[in-house]
Design a protein around this motif. Sequence first.
Motif, mmCIF file in Angstrom:
data_model
loop_
_atom_site.group_PDB
_atom_site.id
_atom_site.type_symbol
_atom_site.label_atom_id
_atom_site.label_comp_id
_atom_site.label_asym_id
_atom_site.label_seq_id
_atom_site.Cartn_x
_atom_site.Cartn_y
_atom_site.Cartn_z
ATOM 1 N N TYR A 162 -0.586 -25.095 5.340
ATOM 2 C CA TYR A 162 0.166 -25.490 6.544
ATOM 3 C C TYR A 162 0.390 -27.008 6.534
ATOM 4 C CZ TYR A 162 1.006 -26.393 11.562
ATOM 5 O OH TYR A 162 1.536 -26.805 12.760
ATOM 6 N N ARG A 163 -0.669 -27.736 6.210
ATOM 7 C CA ARG A 163 -0.561 -29.207 6.273
ATOM 8 C C ARG A 163 0.384 -29.728 5.178
ATOM 9 N NH1 ARG A 163 -6.065 -28.526 8.215
ATOM 10 N NH2 ARG A 163 -6.962 -28.492 6.138
ATOM 11 N N ALA A 164 0.291 -29.153 3.968
ATOM 12 C CA ALA A 164 1.173 -29.610 2.875
ATOM 13 C C ALA A 164 2.631 -29.329 3.234
ATOM 14 C CB ALA A 164 0.798 -28.896 1.575
ATOM 15 N N HIS A 165 2.897 -28.171 3.832
ATOM 16 C CA HIS A 165 4.267 -27.813 4.230
ATOM 17 C C HIS A 165 4.820 -28.853 5.215
ATOM 18 C CE1 HIS A 165 7.577 -25.188 5.715
ATOM 19 N NE2 HIS A 165 7.329 -25.821 6.853
ATOM 20 N N HIS A 166 4.040 -29.159 6.247
ATOM 21 C CA HIS A 166 4.567 -30.063 7.277
ATOM 22 C C HIS A 166 4.644 -31.513 6.807
ATOM 23 C CE1 HIS A 166 3.886 -26.460 9.724
ATOM 24 N NE2 HIS A 166 4.966 -26.909 10.346
ATOM 25 N N ARG A 167 3.712 -31.930 5.931
ATOM 26 C CA ARG A 167 3.817 -33.279 5.359
ATOM 27 C C ARG A 167 5.152 -33.414 4.635
ATOM 28 N NH1 ARG A 167 -1.016 -32.613 2.648
ATOM 29 N NH2 ARG A 167 -2.670 -33.092 4.106
ATOM 30 N N GLY A 194 -14.501 -20.566 18.153
ATOM 31 C CA GLY A 194 -15.167 -21.396 19.153
ATOM 32 C C GLY A 194 -14.888 -22.886 19.033
ATOM 33 N N GLU A 195 -14.141 -23.298 18.029
ATOM 34 C CA GLU A 195 -13.887 -24.736 17.815
ATOM 35 C C GLU A 195 -12.416 -25.055 18.085
ATOM 36 O OE1 GLU A 195 -15.843 -27.158 15.625
ATOM 37 O OE2 GLU A 195 -17.572 -25.928 16.198
ATOM 38 N N ILE A 196 -12.171 -26.184 18.768
ATOM 39 C CA ILE A 196 -10.777 -26.596 18.971
ATOM 40 C C ILE A 196 -10.227 -27.122 17.651
ATOM 41 C CG2 ILE A 196 -9.227 -28.157 20.208
ATOM 42 C CD1 ILE A 196 -11.314 -28.215 22.453
ATOM 43 N N GLN A 197 -9.090 -26.628 17.251
ATOM 44 C CA GLN A 197 -8.437 -27.099 16.028
ATOM 45 C C GLN A 197 -7.420 -28.167 16.433
ATOM 46 O OE1 GLN A 197 -9.652 -25.602 13.111
ATOM 47 N NE2 GLN A 197 -10.985 -24.632 14.642
ATOM 48 N N LEU A 198 -7.625 -29.388 15.943
ATOM 49 C CA LEU A 198 -6.841 -30.534 16.428
ATOM 50 C C LEU A 198 -5.518 -30.673 15.653
ATOM 51 C CD1 LEU A 198 -9.781 -32.983 17.062
ATOM 52 C CD2 LEU A 198 -8.477 -31.702 18.757
ATOM 53 N N VAL A 199 -4.688 -29.672 15.810
ATOM 54 C CA VAL A 199 -3.401 -29.625 15.109
ATOM 55 C C VAL A 199 -2.501 -30.777 15.589
ATOM 56 C CG1 VAL A 199 -1.393 -28.148 14.667
ATOM 57 C CG2 VAL A 199 -3.650 -27.114 14.961
ATOM 58 N N THR A 200 -2.533 -31.038 16.884
ATOM 59 C CA THR A 200 -1.676 -32.078 17.469
ATOM 60 C C THR A 200 -2.016 -33.455 16.898
ATOM 61 O OG1 THR A 200 -1.631 -30.774 19.489
ATOM 62 C CG2 THR A 200 -0.899 -33.063 19.667
ATOM 63 N N GLY A 205 -1.000 -38.158 13.332
ATOM 64 C CA GLY A 205 -1.446 -39.030 12.245
ATOM 65 C C GLY A 205 -0.439 -39.070 11.104
ATOM 66 N N VAL A 206 0.087 -37.905 10.731
ATOM 67 C CA VAL A 206 1.045 -37.861 9.616
ATOM 68 C C VAL A 206 2.323 -38.605 10.003
ATOM 69 C CG1 VAL A 206 2.513 -36.356 8.223
ATOM 70 C CG2 VAL A 206 0.144 -35.735 8.654
ATOM 71 N N LEU A 207 2.814 -38.366 11.203
ATOM 72 C CA LEU A 207 4.083 -39.004 11.604
ATOM 73 C C LEU A 207 3.912 -40.524 11.681
ATOM 74 C CD1 LEU A 207 5.155 -36.267 14.151
ATOM 75 C CD2 LEU A 207 6.330 -36.827 12.008
ATOM 76 N N GLU A 208 2.749 -40.974 12.151
ATOM 77 C CA GLU A 208 2.498 -42.426 12.188
ATOM 78 C C GLU A 208 2.382 -42.982 10.773
ATOM 79 O OE1 GLU A 208 0.510 -43.975 16.125
ATOM 80 O OE2 GLU A 208 -0.793 -42.519 15.128
ATOM 81 N N LEU A 214 4.021 -44.410 18.008
ATOM 82 C CA LEU A 214 3.673 -43.546 19.147
ATOM 83 C C LEU A 214 3.081 -44.415 20.242
ATOM 84 C CD1 LEU A 214 2.700 -40.928 20.626
ATOM 85 C CD2 LEU A 214 0.757 -40.937 19.080
ATOM 86 N N ASP A 215 3.550 -44.207 21.485
ATOM 87 C CA ASP A 215 2.969 -44.884 22.632
ATOM 88 C C ASP A 215 2.280 -43.784 23.445
ATOM 89 O OD1 ASP A 215 2.493 -45.971 25.110
ATOM 90 O OD2 ASP A 215 4.302 -47.210 25.087
ATOM 91 N N VAL A 216 0.982 -43.937 23.742
ATOM 92 C CA VAL A 216 0.282 -42.831 24.419
ATOM 93 C C VAL A 216 0.936 -42.453 25.742
ATOM 94 C CG1 VAL A 216 -2.012 -42.919 23.372
ATOM 95 C CG2 VAL A 216 -1.478 -44.419 25.284
#
Length: 252
Positions: A162-167, A194-200, A205-208, A214-216
């Motif tokens: 998934y990560r290689a595709h989106h990169r 049970g763990e949050i997957q930090l996809v966002t 990080g990749v886009l930056e 990015l401005d929060v």
Amino acid sequence: MTPPHPAKFGVAVLDRIEELVAKECAGIVPYRILDPYAGVGRVHQLAVPGIIETVGVEIEKEWADEHPDTICGDSTRIDELFAPESFDAVITSPTFGNRLSDHHNAQERCKQCGGKKVFAGKTCPRCGGEGKNKYRRITYTHSLGRPLTENNSGAMAWGEKYRAHHRLVWSKVLPLIRPGGVFILNVKDHVRKGEIQLVTLWHCGVLESLGLKLDVDDMCNVNVPDMRFGQNYDRRAAEGEWVILFRKPYVD
Ligand SMILES: C[S@@+](CC[C@H](N)C(=O)[O-])C[C@H]1O[C@@H](n2cnc3c(N)ncnc32)[C@H](O)[C@@H]1O
């Protein structure tokens, strides 16, 4: 009939995107928007004849055919479709790597008869004698009703593929935005084992790293409006969808 799409832009997401576009497009005619993961084309709801033009790219023909301004194509090769800096904005929702990407056909055994098809000497009333749980699976593959086309990220669970595709796709999409233009991302985290997957956070990080800023204050969780990443980031936020605006800097 077009097969249903399991993950169209929701109303709250589109409302937020519309607010952002209204500010961005002032004085730029035509304002050109690209969606490289167009689905059934809700991005075209942003189009205003003669003022805002929208173009979509969608890999599955049945969904691409839903709108005349969506091209059926593979965004891993999107650089072959458009000239550099030919869009003012990219606005998109990639797949999220969650259960919607499941694509196996295994079915669970019926909970009542344990797969024996018979319960208390009669055809099992719960599964109707099929021995399997009856439920409609909501995934990209099951909604389309056939295997997804190769390179469709809708069959990729959150992980290295998934990560290689989106990169790759982000690296080909960003040169299509003019300096000063924007990238508006709609994405969502999920909980697995049970763990949050930090996809966002990963997409940010990749886009930056590819040069976007990015401005929060330009991050909005449409379900949990005051939510920020950090200490308070919890399961509640993982249930919400983010709409995040990044800007492509001008070159000196
Ligand atoms: C989250 S959905 C987007 C839905 C869209 N925002 C809408 O409102 O209909 C992601 C879409 O990306 C498409 N997709 C996945 N991989 C793709 C690729 N390599 N090229 C083009 N489209 C792709 C999927 O088929 C899916 O329809």
